[in-house]
Motif scaffolding. Sequence first.
Motif, PDB file in Angstrom:
ATOM      1  N   TRP A  85       0.805  -1.213   0.000  1.00  0.00           N
ATOM      2  CA  TRP A  85       0.000   0.000   0.000  1.00  0.00           C
ATOM      3  C   TRP A  85       0.846   1.274   0.000  1.00  0.00           C
ATOM      4  N   ASP A  86       2.017   1.246   0.624  1.00  0.00           N
ATOM      5  CA  ASP A  86       2.873   2.438   0.589  1.00  0.00           C
ATOM      6  C   ASP A  86       3.211   2.818  -0.846  1.00  0.00           C
ATOM      7  N   SER A  87       3.385   1.809  -1.702  1.00  0.00           N
ATOM      8  CA  SER A  87       3.712   2.109  -3.102  1.00  0.00           C
ATOM      9  C   SER A  87       2.546   2.795  -3.792  1.00  0.00           C
ATOM     10  N   ASP A  88       1.325   2.373  -3.465  1.00  0.00           N
ATOM     11  CA  ASP A  88       0.163   2.989  -4.096  1.00  0.00           C
ATOM     12  C   ASP A  88      -0.019   4.431  -3.641  1.00  0.00           C
ATOM     13  N   PHE A  89       0.241   4.688  -2.369  1.00  0.00           N
ATOM     14  CA  PHE A  89       0.215   6.072  -1.908  1.00  0.00           C
ATOM     15  C   PHE A  89       1.339   6.881  -2.560  1.00  0.00           C
ATOM     16  N   GLY A  90       2.507   6.262  -2.712  1.00  0.00           N
ATOM     17  CA  GLY A  90       3.618   6.973  -3.343  1.00  0.00           C
ATOM     18  C   GLY A  90       3.285   7.411  -4.756  1.00  0.00           C
ATOM     19  N   LYS A  91       2.704   6.494  -5.549  1.00  0.00           N
ATOM     20  CA  LYS A  91       2.335   6.837  -6.923  1.00  0.00           C
ATOM     21  C   LYS A  91       1.181   7.833  -6.953  1.00  0.00           C
ATOM     22  N   SER A  92       0.275   7.739  -5.986  1.00  0.00           N
ATOM     23  CA  SER A  92      -0.833   8.699  -5.928  1.00  0.00           C
ATOM     24  C   SER A  92      -0.326  10.090  -5.573  1.00  0.00           C
ATOM     25  N   ILE A  93       0.651  10.164  -4.671  1.00  0.00           N
ATOM     26  CA  ILE A  93       1.270  11.452  -4.346  1.00  0.00           C
ATOM     27  C   ILE A  93       1.989  12.002  -5.567  1.00  0.00           C
ATOM     28  N   GLU A  94       2.665  11.134  -6.312  1.00  0.00           N
ATOM     29  CA  GLU A  94       3.353  11.588  -7.519  1.00  0.00           C
ATOM     30  C   GLU A  94       2.351  12.145  -8.531  1.00  0.00           C
ATOM     31  N   THR A  95       1.228  11.447  -8.702  1.00  0.00           N
ATOM     32  CA  THR A  95       0.183  11.942  -9.600  1.00  0.00           C
ATOM     33  C   THR A  95      -0.323  13.303  -9.140  1.00  0.00           C
ATOM     34  N   ALA A  96      -0.577  13.424  -7.835  1.00  0.00           N
ATOM     35  CA  ALA A  96      -1.063  14.695  -7.292  1.00  0.00           C
ATOM     36  C   ALA A  96      -0.043  15.809  -7.506  1.00  0.00           C
ATOM     37  N   ALA A  97       1.241  15.472  -7.401  1.00  0.00           N
ATOM     38  CA  ALA A  97       2.278  16.482  -7.622  1.00  0.00           C
ATOM     39  C   ALA A  97       2.187  17.050  -9.024  1.00  0.00           C
ATOM     40  N   TRP A 142      12.976  -6.558   6.871  1.00  0.00           N
ATOM     41  CA  TRP A 142      14.142  -7.062   6.141  1.00  0.00           C
ATOM     42  C   TRP A 142      14.310  -8.584   6.242  1.00  0.00           C
ATOM     43  N   THR A 143      13.226  -9.312   6.519  1.00  0.00           N
ATOM     44  CA  THR A 143      13.321 -10.775   6.604  1.00  0.00           C
ATOM     45  C   THR A 143      12.827 -11.482   5.352  1.00  0.00           C
ATOM     46  N   ASN A 144      12.128 -10.780   4.462  1.00  0.00           N
ATOM     47  CA  ASN A 144      11.620 -11.423   3.244  1.00  0.00           C
ATOM     48  C   ASN A 144      11.629 -10.411   2.101  1.00  0.00           C
ATOM     49  N   LEU A 145      12.821 -10.108   1.628  1.00  0.00           N
ATOM     50  CA  LEU A 145      12.953  -9.169   0.514  1.00  0.00           C
ATOM     51  C   LEU A 145      12.379  -9.751  -0.769  1.00  0.00           C
ATOM     52  N   ARG A 146      12.396 -11.061  -0.900  1.00  0.00           N
ATOM     53  CA  ARG A 146      11.927 -11.701  -2.126  1.00  0.00           C
ATOM     54  C   ARG A 146      10.453 -11.425  -2.392  1.00  0.00           C
ATOM     55  N   ASP A 147       9.630 -11.487  -1.352  1.00  0.00           N
ATOM     56  CA  ASP A 147       8.179 -11.476  -1.546  1.00  0.00           C
ATOM     57  C   ASP A 147       7.471 -10.230  -1.051  1.00  0.00           C
ATOM     58  N   CYS A 148       8.091  -9.462  -0.179  1.00  0.00           N
ATOM     59  CA  CYS A 148       7.299  -8.518   0.614  1.00  0.00           C
ATOM     60  C   CYS A 148       7.490  -7.041   0.311  1.00  0.00           C
ATOM     61  N   HIS A 149       8.152  -6.679  -0.784  1.00  0.00           N
ATOM     62  CA  HIS A 149       8.028  -5.336  -1.361  1.00  0.00           C
ATOM     63  C   HIS A 149       8.548  -4.183  -0.508  1.00  0.00           C
ATOM     64  N   GLU A 150       9.401  -4.444   0.477  1.00  0.00           N
ATOM     65  CA  GLU A 150       9.865  -3.355   1.338  1.00  0.00           C
ATOM     66  C   GLU A 150      10.560  -2.248   0.546  1.00  0.00           C
ATOM     67  N   LEU A 151      11.539  -2.655  -0.265  1.00  0.00           N
ATOM     68  CA  LEU A 151      12.293  -1.662  -1.027  1.00  0.00           C
ATOM     69  C   LEU A 151      11.472  -1.111  -2.188  1.00  0.00           C
ATOM     70  N   TYR A 152      10.595  -1.915  -2.746  1.00  0.00           N
ATOM     71  CA  TYR A 152       9.678  -1.452  -3.796  1.00  0.00           C
ATOM     72  C   TYR A 152       8.805  -0.324  -3.263  1.00  0.00           C
ATOM     73  N   ASP A 153       8.254  -0.510  -2.055  1.00  0.00           N
ATOM     74  CA  ASP A 153       7.454   0.550  -1.430  1.00  0.00           C
ATOM     75  C   ASP A 153       8.280   1.819  -1.259  1.00  0.00           C
ATOM     76  N   ALA A 154       9.508   1.652  -0.791  1.00  0.00           N
ATOM     77  CA  ALA A 154      10.374   2.813  -0.601  1.00  0.00           C
ATOM     78  C   ALA A 154      10.596   3.540  -1.919  1.00  0.00           C
ATOM     79  N   GLY A 155      10.780   2.767  -2.989  1.00  0.00           N
ATOM     80  CA  GLY A 155      11.029   3.375  -4.288  1.00  0.00           C
ATOM     81  C   GLY A 155       9.907   4.272  -4.747  1.00  0.00           C
ATOM     82  N   HIS A 156       8.673   3.805  -4.647  1.00  0.00           N
ATOM     83  CA  HIS A 156       7.556   4.625  -5.117  1.00  0.00           C
ATOM     84  C   HIS A 156       7.342   5.846  -4.223  1.00  0.00           C
ATOM     85  N   LEU A 157       7.589   5.704  -2.924  1.00  0.00           N
ATOM     86  CA  LEU A 157       7.493   6.880  -2.061  1.00  0.00           C
ATOM     87  C   LEU A 157       8.588   7.889  -2.397  1.00  0.00           C
ATOM     88  N   ILE A 158       9.777   7.396  -2.729  1.00  0.00           N
ATOM     89  CA  ILE A 158      10.855   8.299  -3.135  1.00  0.00           C
ATOM     90  C   ILE A 158      10.471   9.047  -4.406  1.00  0.00           C
TER      91      ILE A 158
END
Length: 648
Positions: A85-97, A142-158
């Motif tokens: 969900w953080d990624s979806d908010f990140g892209k929505s913030i980008e759209t709003a920008a 940081w226990t399941n980078l393969r499946d759980c999108h931690e860094l992906y979420d960070a990317g879209h928020l960035i």
Amino acid sequence: MNQHADIARDAVRPKSKFRPPAVHQVRVGGFFGPRIDTVATVTAHTLLDRCIEAGMLDQIDPDRPNPGIRIPFQNNSTVSTQMFWDSDFGKSIETAAYALFRKPDPALEARVDAVIEAYARLQDENGYLNSWYQRIQPGKRWTNLRDCHELYDAGHLIEGAVAYYHATGKRRLMDIMARYADHIIDVFGTGEGEIPGYCGHPEVELALVRLGRATGEQRYLDLAKFFVDQRGRAPHYFDREAEKRGEGPKDYYFGSHEYTQSHEPVRDQRRVVGHAVRAAYLYSGMADVSTEFGDETLQPALRSLWEHLTDKNLYVTGGFGPSHFNEGLTFDYDLPNETAYAETCAAVSLVFWASRMLGPGPDRAYADVMERALYNGALAGLSLDGTTFFYENPLESRGGHHRWRWHRCPCCPPNIARLVASVGTYIYGEAENEIAVHLYCESIAELEAAGIKVRIAQETRYPADGAVRLTVDLASPAEFALHLRLPGWSPGVSVHVNREPVDLAAGTANGYLTLRRVWAAGDVVELDIDMPVERLRAHPKVGADQGRVALQRGPLVYCLEEADNGAFLNSVVLRPGSAFRCEPAEDLGGAVALVAEASREAADAGGPLYRTEAPSRAAATILAVPYYAWDNRAPGEMLVWIRQEEGA
């Protein structure tokens, strides 16, 4: 101490080549202008409405109760909290920008600022920021980078943070995300106690490059390169990570690390495999790293991957990834029409990748595909009124495929919205003494070349017609190169500078005309791009399309809809010599429709299932509309690949 700096020092650092302009440098009108206006006035609010309705703000804001099941879908199902969900908010913030850059909207800006403050309250003292692991699964970061999108979420928020800074000048979210990126730098590396891993869903790589460019901080570029360099190295990080969780590597649902493009080091990869969106995001990051670091060792892989996709696995609409199972690739030439998955995000991410492949210099092989994916496979994902969205994009429908109001995995709505709203950044490219025009669309760009500001005003009705006029304005005469794409789909282009004809043969390379001269204020470049209706045929190995043609005019791929042609669209047979005429489709925003004479086979309800006699045919007038505009009127059938009489 981590190894990011050591990795970076090993790279050659020439001056950056072509970079895209930031969104605030380009004002867009023409074809995309009304679409950007719709995103600004409707879609940007719609995205925030539906994110909040789904419970996303409850998950993010520590001042709110823990979230639960929330949003109903059109099939009466519901969705619970999601790790992405953080990624979806990140892209929505980008759209709003981008919407706020388009036009002031105090209410929208206040809504975004409130979400940003929720993230500020959520952020840990050490900079960590991920609502799933802070609110839903604490203690497992940081226990399941393969499946759980931690860094992906960070990317879209960035990416959202950088866009919001460029559009509004506000640094709040960018500072928040820079703190998080600094924390990630401390956590990841090959030193003692550091994590030598990377995300199962690539995205953070290209986001870090954007952050590095916006802040001028080299360490973010270095981190992007670290993630690219680490991917797929042996021993495989995801296997080691799974074992630490008490899982066997062979228990992985998707069976192979090809799904995450981590099956081998990136420089060894030559075939596009696995999840389509992950693939294009990874290749986008690789291309950015190659450009920023002058890293030519990535280019053989990037070129081979590009050729494998575009030569054997790309839909005529610019979509890719035919399979629902892995949302991605299967085998070469597997391009079914009715069951095509062709996720909107895949076409969007292909635009990202193609744009970044232009970093080393203008090349029509990339820009033509960028245009194809943009105008067709991606743009179809957003309805004309800006409120509904395609997730899958088939090339044939019996009448049951329609846009979603929302989706269980709502990645596509904000992705296509942010692309449309930022399309100006894909039109041009800037280098030290060069400017490239990759796409043609009415716009005013404030660029830089030869150390001075250059204003380019582009006037055109493209893609309605191929006449383009570019007016150059600058404070004093200066010498630089202006590169103009000559579209590969056009059989002929003529160019004039200040009404004097240009010899294209003498100045064309890689599908671009280069005009290197001393430019003065008021210089005018005019292009006349031939735009006939073409009948495209598929490779013989694409079985579903044999005996059929797809219609294309300019960058637009066309389709038949039941709304114009009645049902049983597979009964339509094009004639070899039929001429096409262009007519405006007023009920589709004035889009150019194609009208031609054809035949229709009788589709009677009775009679045997199989028969020896050929069906009777009757003359019929057909009307084709741009693929991006389908399913905006009465529901019904749709068809891209149309049967054609033999001998055509």
